[in-house]
Write an enzyme that holds these catalytic residues in place. Structure first.
Site, short mmCIF file in Angstrom:
data_model
loop_
_atom_site.label_atom_id
_atom_site.label_comp_id
_atom_site.label_asym_id
_atom_site.label_seq_id
_atom_site.Cartn_x
_atom_site.Cartn_y
_atom_site.Cartn_z
N VAL A 276 4.01 -24.42 32.65
CA VAL A 276 4.40 -25.75 33.07
C VAL A 276 5.82 -25.76 33.23
CG1 VAL A 276 3.03 -26.67 31.10
CG2 VAL A 276 5.15 -26.20 30.16
N TYR B 243 6.39 -18.85 18.73
CA TYR B 243 6.13 -19.18 20.05
C TYR B 243 7.14 -19.93 20.50
CZ TYR B 243 2.75 -22.28 22.90
OH TYR B 243 2.41 -22.96 24.22
N TYR C 204 -6.18 -23.62 32.48
CA TYR C 204 -6.99 -24.24 31.37
C TYR C 204 -8.52 -24.91 32.76
CZ TYR C 204 -2.36 -23.64 30.23
OH TYR C 204 -0.67 -22.60 30.46
N SER D 217 3.99 -21.15 29.58
CA SER D 217 3.00 -20.47 29.14
C SER D 217 2.59 -19.18 30.08
CB SER D 217 1.46 -20.96 29.98
OG SER D 217 1.61 -22.19 28.36
N LYS E 61 2.17 -15.85 27.29
CA LYS E 61 0.78 -16.56 27.36
C LYS E 61 0.28 -14.38 27.11
CE LYS E 61 0.23 -20.44 25.95
NZ LYS E 61 0.34 -22.00 26.15
N1 GLN Z 1 5.19 -25.14 25.85
C1 GLN Z 1 4.60 -25.57 26.59
C2 GLN Z 1 3.64 -26.12 25.21
O1 GLN Z 1 3.33 -25.32 24.25
C3 GLN Z 1 3.63 -24.66 27.10
C4 GLN Z 1 2.40 -25.26 27.63
C5 GLN Z 1 2.21 -24.73 29.02
O2 GLN Z 1 3.09 -23.75 29.66
N2 GLN Z 1 0.75 -25.03 29.34
O3 GLN Z 1 3.57 -26.95 25.08
#
Ligand code: GLN
Length: 306
Positions: A260, A190, A242, A63, A66
């Site tokens: 993550v 994505y 988050y 993420s 993003k």
């Molecule tokens: N690829 C992961 C997902 O979409 C990314 C989530 C993250 O890094 N929080 O679930």
């Protein structure tokens, strides 16, 4: 400031915590990573780089990307982007569906999965499916200034196999008319974006434009206008972790974005960018040791923006 000495102190402070937290296992290819890994890298706005630990070890950005896709989507749509995504903290997990129905398919912000799918969709409308993957890879590669960047095809495939929730999000948003492209294409891009791999050294170098009013200080390139750099930092501050964004602001006090894969990028405006990686996660999906390291870093340097 002697950042080499600061990073050494940070690494010593987190040593007893190494290996704590849980490595993400809902994406099988991510579960294979060494839970004890730790690296950190600082790049200052005059281009000096300081590292500690496994700062050159590539990891899955997840993420953290993003921020990159948001940067590129804002370049395409400008402020019109904000008609398709909010910019308020969600207070919900990164992959939550609940707010979307009440809010008519407009994601709360671009740094949760739902909002990132909007950025991805904007890139596909401009570049096509494969062109969008290429645009993200090209941006990351250019900004990393020679540090290695690649997309791990195994991670992307692993995400696709287990990405039922992301598929639900994409289809749900599309049902409200807030995606212009087929959900399969949006998910393809994505998942490849999430599977981008870089090291702490590369990531801290690549995100330096956010610490320097939108200008990459080494190349001199205006990557985003100053006002937009400030706004991306504002969204990172309020939404980058988050439902733990408040906690990150409380403990670290810098705009930041986690993934993550265990990476976090944080920005000290007008000073530096700092990347940390350690794969064990908190229950909210943020690097546990990474957050502790950043808290220690801002405590030692006094760089919190507050
Ligand atoms: N690829 C992961 C997902 O979409 C990314 C989530 C993250 O890094 N929080 O679930």
């Amino acid at each position: 400031m002697d950042y080499a000495a600061v990073l050494k102190q940070v690494a010593e402070a987190v040593e007893p915590e190494r290996g704590s937290g849980r490595v993400a296992n809902y994406i099988p290819a991510l579960a294979e990573v060494d839970p004890d890994g730790f690296g950190m890298s600082v790049v200052t706005v005059d281009g000096a780089c300081f590292t500690v630990g496994q700062a050159e070890q590539p990891f899955s950005l997840q993420s953290v990307t993003k921020v990159m896709s948001l940067t590129l989507a804002l370049e395409i749509l400008g402020d019109a982007f904000w008609a398709r995504s909010g910019r308020e903290p969600s207070g919900d997990p990164f992959n939550s569906l609940v707010q979307l129905e009440h809010e008519n398919g407009i994601p709360r912000n671009p740094l949760i999965n739902a909002g990132a799918l909007i950025s991805t969709d904007v890139l596909i409308s401009r570049h096509g499916r494969d062109g969008a993957v290429a645009a993200i890879l090209e941006f990351a590669t250019e900004m990393a200034d020679g540090e290695p960047v690649r997309i791990d095809g195994r991670v992307a495939a692993s995400e696709r196999e287990t990405g039922f929730r992301n598929a639900a999000l994409a289809n749900f948003i599309r049902s409200f008319g807030n995606l212009q492209n087929p959900p399969e294409d949006v998910l393809h891009v994505y998942f490849h974006q999430c599977a981008l791999e870089m090291s702490c050294k590369g990531l801290s170098r690549a995100m330096l434009y956010l610490a320097n009013r939108g200008v990459d200080p080494v190349s001199g390139r205006q990557v985003v206008p100053e006002r937009r750099a400030r706004r991306i930092n504002a969204v990172m501050m309020t939404c980058g972790h988050y439902d733990a964004s408040g906690d990150f602001a409380f403990h670290v006090g810098l705009p930041g974005k986690s993934g993550v894969g265990g990476g976090i990028i944080a920005i000290a405006p007008q000073q530096l960018s700092v990347a940390v990686w350690s794969p064990g996660l908190s229950p909210q999906g943020n690097s546990l040791v990474g957050s502790i390291a950043l808290e220690k870093f801002t405590t030692l340097t006094g760089l919190s923006i507050f």
